[in-house]
Design an enzyme around this catalytic site. Sequence first.
Site, PDB file in Angstrom:
ATOM      1  N   GLY A 135       0.836  -1.185  -0.042  1.00  0.00           N
ATOM      2  CA  GLY A 135       0.079   0.069  -0.041  1.00  0.00           C
ATOM      3  C   GLY A 135       0.823   1.185   0.052  1.00  0.00           C
ATOM      4  O   GLY A 135       0.465   2.247   0.555  1.00  0.00           O
TER       5      GLY A 135
ATOM      6  N   ASN B 256       1.428   3.295  -2.477  1.00  0.00           N
ATOM      7  CA  ASN B 256       0.652   4.185  -3.458  1.00  0.00           C
ATOM      8  C   ASN B 256      -0.790   4.626  -2.434  1.00  0.00           C
ATOM      9  O   ASN B 256      -1.090   5.869  -2.676  1.00  0.00           O
ATOM     10  CB  ASN B 256       0.042   3.560  -4.693  1.00  0.00           C
ATOM     11  CG  ASN B 256       1.113   3.616  -5.925  1.00  0.00           C
ATOM     12  OD1 ASN B 256       1.472   4.669  -6.089  1.00  0.00           O
ATOM     13  ND2 ASN B 256       1.441   2.500  -6.596  1.00  0.00           N
TER      14      ASN B 256
ATOM     15  N   LYS C  80     -20.013  -8.014  -2.788  1.00  0.00           N
ATOM     16  CA  LYS C  80     -19.935  -7.469  -1.556  1.00  0.00           C
ATOM     17  C   LYS C  80     -19.125  -6.224  -1.555  1.00  0.00           C
ATOM     18  O   LYS C  80     -19.375  -5.168  -0.889  1.00  0.00           O
ATOM     19  CB  LYS C  80     -19.407  -8.231  -0.511  1.00  0.00           C
ATOM     20  CG  LYS C  80     -20.529  -9.589  -0.153  1.00  0.00           C
ATOM     21  CD  LYS C  80     -19.727 -10.380   1.032  1.00  0.00           C
ATOM     22  CE  LYS C  80     -21.006 -11.392   1.221  1.00  0.00           C
ATOM     23  NZ  LYS C  80     -20.420 -12.315   2.181  1.00  0.00           N
TER      24      LYS C  80
ATOM     25  N   LEU D  60      -4.265  -6.822  -7.243  1.00  0.00           N
ATOM     26  CA  LEU D  60      -3.588  -7.848  -8.076  1.00  0.00           C
ATOM     27  C   LEU D  60      -5.024  -8.997  -8.302  1.00  0.00           C
ATOM     28  O   LEU D  60      -4.770 -10.092  -7.828  1.00  0.00           O
ATOM     29  CB  LEU D  60      -2.544  -8.646  -7.616  1.00  0.00           C
ATOM     30  CG  LEU D  60      -1.325  -7.676  -7.416  1.00  0.00           C
ATOM     31  CD1 LEU D  60      -0.192  -8.558  -6.855  1.00  0.00           C
ATOM     32  CD2 LEU D  60      -1.212  -6.938  -8.812  1.00  0.00           C
ATOM     33  N   LYS D  61      -6.150  -8.244  -9.024  1.00  0.00           N
ATOM     34  CA  LYS D  61      -7.137  -9.292  -9.329  1.00  0.00           C
ATOM     35  C   LYS D  61      -8.059  -8.615 -10.316  1.00  0.00           C
ATOM     36  O   LYS D  61      -8.188  -7.426 -10.251  1.00  0.00           O
ATOM     37  CB  LYS D  61      -8.026  -9.438  -8.077  1.00  0.00           C
ATOM     38  CG  LYS D  61      -9.315 -10.473  -8.044  1.00  0.00           C
ATOM     39  CD  LYS D  61     -10.114 -10.469  -6.744  1.00  0.00           C
ATOM     40  CE  LYS D  61     -11.105 -11.337  -6.902  1.00  0.00           C
ATOM     41  NZ  LYS D  61     -12.171 -11.334  -5.769  1.00  0.00           N
TER      42      LYS D  61
ATOM     43  N   ILE E 247     -10.616  -7.190 -12.639  1.00  0.00           N
ATOM     44  CA  ILE E 247     -12.206  -6.807 -12.176  1.00  0.00           C
ATOM     45  C   ILE E 247     -13.043  -7.052 -13.368  1.00  0.00           C
ATOM     46  O   ILE E 247     -12.883  -7.246 -14.486  1.00  0.00           O
ATOM     47  CB  ILE E 247     -12.096  -5.118 -12.505  1.00  0.00           C
ATOM     48  CG1 ILE E 247     -11.125  -4.517 -11.356  1.00  0.00           C
ATOM     49  CG2 ILE E 247     -13.433  -4.500 -12.202  1.00  0.00           C
ATOM     50  CD1 ILE E 247     -11.300  -4.883 -10.054  1.00  0.00           C
TER      51      ILE E 247
ATOM     52  N   ASN F  97      -6.533   2.773 -12.520  1.00  0.00           N
ATOM     53  CA  ASN F  97      -5.852   2.124 -11.950  1.00  0.00           C
ATOM     54  C   ASN F  97      -4.381   2.644 -12.217  1.00  0.00           C
ATOM     55  O   ASN F  97      -4.228   3.390 -13.353  1.00  0.00           O
ATOM     56  CB  ASN F  97      -5.720   0.729 -12.892  1.00  0.00           C
ATOM     57  CG  ASN F  97      -4.689  -0.439 -12.603  1.00  0.00           C
ATOM     58  OD1 ASN F  97      -4.576  -0.661 -11.543  1.00  0.00           O
ATOM     59  ND2 ASN F  97      -4.038  -1.035 -13.479  1.00  0.00           N
TER      60      ASN F  97
ATOM     61  N   HIS G  55      -0.272   1.406 -13.219  1.00  0.00           N
ATOM     62  CA  HIS G  55       0.298   0.372 -13.621  1.00  0.00           C
ATOM     63  C   HIS G  55       1.978   0.550 -13.828  1.00  0.00           C
ATOM     64  O   HIS G  55       2.348   1.778 -14.390  1.00  0.00           O
ATOM     65  CB  HIS G  55      -0.174  -0.092 -15.078  1.00  0.00           C
ATOM     66  CG  HIS G  55       0.619  -1.598 -15.662  1.00  0.00           C
ATOM     67  ND1 HIS G  55       0.219  -2.812 -15.006  1.00  0.00           N
ATOM     68  CD2 HIS G  55       1.470  -1.518 -16.572  1.00  0.00           C
ATOM     69  CE1 HIS G  55       1.082  -3.624 -15.692  1.00  0.00           C
ATOM     70  NE2 HIS G  55       1.871  -2.882 -16.787  1.00  0.00           N
TER      71      HIS G  55
ATOM     72  N   ASP H 241      -5.706  -3.656 -18.503  1.00  0.00           N
ATOM     73  CA  ASP H 241      -4.799  -2.639 -18.728  1.00  0.00           C
ATOM     74  C   ASP H 241      -5.020  -2.024 -19.956  1.00  0.00           C
ATOM     75  O   ASP H 241      -4.141  -1.519 -20.789  1.00  0.00           O
ATOM     76  CB  ASP H 241      -3.093  -2.951 -18.504  1.00  0.00           C
ATOM     77  CG  ASP H 241      -2.746  -3.625 -17.102  1.00  0.00           C
ATOM     78  OD1 ASP H 241      -3.337  -3.186 -16.212  1.00  0.00           O
ATOM     79  OD2 ASP H 241      -1.863  -4.463 -17.226  1.00  0.00           O
TER      80      ASP H 241
END
Length: 197
Positions: A12, A14, A62, A81-82, A84, A98, A100, A141
């Site tokens: 974390g 960023n 959720k 790192l998932k 969307i 995002n 990158h 991306d």
Amino acid sequence: MLNIGVLVSGGGTNLQAIIDETLAGNINGKVKVVISNKENAYGLERARQNNIDAIFETDEDKIIETLKDRNIDLVVLAGYLKIISPKFVNEFRNKMINIHPSLIPSFCGKGYYGQKVHQGVLDYGVKVTGATVHFVDEGADTGPIIMQETVDVRDDDDVSSLAKRVLHVEHKILKKSISLFCENKLSIHGRRVFINE
């Protein structure tokens, strides 16, 4: 003042840059919630230290519900790192960005995340890399680019040294992009994002 939700998977840094910038009054927004898909992500601890709601959650429905309950205006993926889902994208269309660690469209997409990006840069032998902030769409991306900045690749670079310099640029352009969004100074025309100063 806009409500910001940040999604993280790791340390974390960023996220910390965003929190610091909001507290300094340089962003017309406030981080209302930090969500991680990793229970032990240090990003959640950073949120707690700043009295921000810190939530571990892997169920996307959720997560969407949590963001909506808090009236989130901007979702920031800061080392999340998932992939969307299209449903998530549609819920926050043009309201999700995002960061990158490369100059998109190089070294991005499926399989390119974290240290793998910088290793790819070094393996290919490019002379310039950098960071990109973009809106999130249904691809990996592939959304419209808000801002990019370059970093020279040095002859003596390894993954660690390169990642450190790119991270410095990531913090800079992510903070700037969020600030512009919160000031309503970004407009999207097709694939192009214009900054209306």
